[in-house]
Motif scaffolding. Structure first.
Motif, PDB file in Angstrom:
ATOM      1  N   THR A  26      67.583  46.872  12.321  1.00  0.00           N
ATOM      2  CA  THR A  26      66.788  46.840  13.378  1.00  0.00           C
ATOM      3  C   THR A  26      66.010  47.747  13.971  1.00  0.00           C
ATOM      4  OG1 THR A  26      68.405  46.934  15.048  1.00  0.00           O
ATOM      5  CG2 THR A  26      67.993  44.686  14.178  1.00  0.00           C
ATOM      6  N   PRO A  39      72.800  45.822  18.963  1.00  0.00           N
ATOM      7  CA  PRO A  39      73.147  45.296  17.694  1.00  0.00           C
ATOM      8  C   PRO A  39      74.446  45.545  17.159  1.00  0.00           C
ATOM      9  CG  PRO A  39      71.769  47.024  16.927  1.00  0.00           C
ATOM     10  CD  PRO A  39      71.756  46.939  18.540  1.00  0.00           C
ATOM     11  N   LEU A  42      77.644  43.285  18.891  1.00  0.00           N
ATOM     12  CA  LEU A  42      77.922  41.857  18.505  1.00  0.00           C
ATOM     13  C   LEU A  42      79.026  41.718  17.617  1.00  0.00           C
ATOM     14  CD1 LEU A  42      74.199  40.712  17.918  1.00  0.00           C
ATOM     15  CD2 LEU A  42      75.775  39.885  19.741  1.00  0.00           C
ATOM     16  N   LEU A  46      82.814  40.110  18.181  1.00  0.00           N
ATOM     17  CA  LEU A  46      83.356  39.014  17.477  1.00  0.00           C
ATOM     18  C   LEU A  46      84.716  39.429  16.767  1.00  0.00           C
ATOM     19  CD1 LEU A  46      80.088  37.917  15.679  1.00  0.00           C
ATOM     20  CD2 LEU A  46      81.483  36.659  17.236  1.00  0.00           C
ATOM     21  N   TYR A 106      83.167  32.493  28.156  1.00  0.00           N
ATOM     22  CA  TYR A 106      82.347  33.323  29.083  1.00  0.00           C
ATOM     23  C   TYR A 106      83.055  34.279  29.962  1.00  0.00           C
ATOM     24  CZ  TYR A 106      77.923  31.046  27.295  1.00  0.00           C
ATOM     25  OH  TYR A 106      76.982  30.910  26.669  1.00  0.00           O
ATOM     26  N   ILE A 151      71.358  38.316  24.471  1.00  0.00           N
ATOM     27  CA  ILE A 151      71.406  37.850  23.028  1.00  0.00           C
ATOM     28  C   ILE A 151      73.082  37.788  22.829  1.00  0.00           C
ATOM     29  CG2 ILE A 151      71.652  38.807  20.732  1.00  0.00           C
ATOM     30  CD1 ILE A 151      68.887  40.055  21.239  1.00  0.00           C
ATOM     31  N   GLN A 152      73.847  38.543  23.604  1.00  0.00           N
ATOM     32  CA  GLN A 152      75.306  38.405  23.257  1.00  0.00           C
ATOM     33  C   GLN A 152      75.732  37.021  24.294  1.00  0.00           C
ATOM     34  OE1 GLN A 152      76.556  42.244  25.198  1.00  0.00           O
ATOM     35  NE2 GLN A 152      75.900  43.521  23.616  1.00  0.00           N
ATOM     36  N   VAL A 154      74.245  34.630  24.605  1.00  0.00           N
ATOM     37  CA  VAL A 154      73.805  33.154  23.773  1.00  0.00           C
ATOM     38  C   VAL A 154      74.671  33.238  22.446  1.00  0.00           C
ATOM     39  CG1 VAL A 154      71.810  32.084  22.500  1.00  0.00           C
ATOM     40  CG2 VAL A 154      71.747  33.161  24.721  1.00  0.00           C
ATOM     41  N   LEU A 155      74.524  34.448  21.735  1.00  0.00           N
ATOM     42  CA  LEU A 155      75.066  34.314  20.365  1.00  0.00           C
ATOM     43  C   LEU A 155      76.647  34.390  20.042  1.00  0.00           C
ATOM     44  CD1 LEU A 155      72.514  36.418  18.069  1.00  0.00           C
ATOM     45  CD2 LEU A 155      72.926  33.957  18.434  1.00  0.00           C
ATOM     46  N   ILE A 156      77.261  35.007  20.802  1.00  0.00           N
ATOM     47  CA  ILE A 156      78.620  35.185  20.837  1.00  0.00           C
ATOM     48  C   ILE A 156      79.615  33.783  20.963  1.00  0.00           C
ATOM     49  CG2 ILE A 156      80.923  36.165  21.576  1.00  0.00           C
ATOM     50  CD1 ILE A 156      79.099  38.953  21.768  1.00  0.00           C
ATOM     51  N   VAL A 158      78.299  30.791  20.430  1.00  0.00           N
ATOM     52  CA  VAL A 158      77.940  30.012  19.374  1.00  0.00           C
ATOM     53  C   VAL A 158      78.880  30.069  18.192  1.00  0.00           C
ATOM     54  CG1 VAL A 158      75.855  29.196  17.985  1.00  0.00           C
ATOM     55  CG2 VAL A 158      75.680  29.398  20.436  1.00  0.00           C
ATOM     56  N   VAL A 159      78.773  31.604  17.948  1.00  0.00           N
ATOM     57  CA  VAL A 159      79.467  31.807  16.730  1.00  0.00           C
ATOM     58  C   VAL A 159      81.171  31.726  16.669  1.00  0.00           C
ATOM     59  CG1 VAL A 159      80.011  34.068  15.205  1.00  0.00           C
ATOM     60  CG2 VAL A 159      77.700  33.893  16.080  1.00  0.00           C
TER      61      VAL A 159
END
Length: 159
Positions: A26, A39, A42, A46, A106, A151-152, A154-156, A158-159
């Protein structure tokens, strides 16, 4: 089904590699500073959520160290020790909250984010600027990192 220790070690190693590759990509491919997208955070979150607190903590501390040595990002001083402590905290606390205390994703993520930023401020105040300087640094880091925080969030999950 309980995952093996080997599985967690391999997944942690893969996430550490992603924690080095994603910021490098990035930053160089798109010219977006890591302080905006966060970045490296993330994969560390995880690690904690998927592999548990011990793997999250270990992966969190070694990711910025290896990245600093291999890519020069984060800068070896003062950012690498600050990020090593912050990311160690993210991996540890996310794993503790989610895996051990069984909190939903969350609240676990938000508590880990808060604890990581507190760690950032403490380390910053010890090695760079005590008192109000650390408060300003954390406030600036949070403000600059708002896109990455979004981003965290939203993405975390979901993953």
């Amino acid at each position: 089904m309980r995952k093996s220790r080997t599985y967690h070690i391999i997944l942690t190693a893969l996430l550490v590699a992603l924690g080095i590759i994603i910021p490098y990509f990035t930053g160089h491919a798109f010219g977006i500073p890591g302080t905006i997208l966060l970045p490296m955070h993330l994969p560390v979150f995880l690690m904690g959520f998927i592999c548990g607190p011990q793997y999250g903590a270990i992966g969190g501390i070694i990711t910025p160290i290896i990245s600093s040595v291999l890519t020069g990002m984060p800068a070896f001083f003062p950012m690498m020790p600050i990020m090593a402590g912050e990311l160690l905290t993210y991996g540890l606390v996310s794993g503790l909250m989610y895996k051990k205390l069984k909190l939903p994703i969350y609240p676990s993520l938000l508590i880990a984010m808060l604890c990581g930023r507190i760690t950032y401020g403490v380390i910053f105040s010890v090695i760079v600027a005590p008192g109000l300087g650390a408060v300003k640094a954390v406030a600036g880091a949070v403000t600059n990192g708002l896109p990455g925080i979004a981003i965290q969030l939203v993405l975390i999950p979901v993953v």
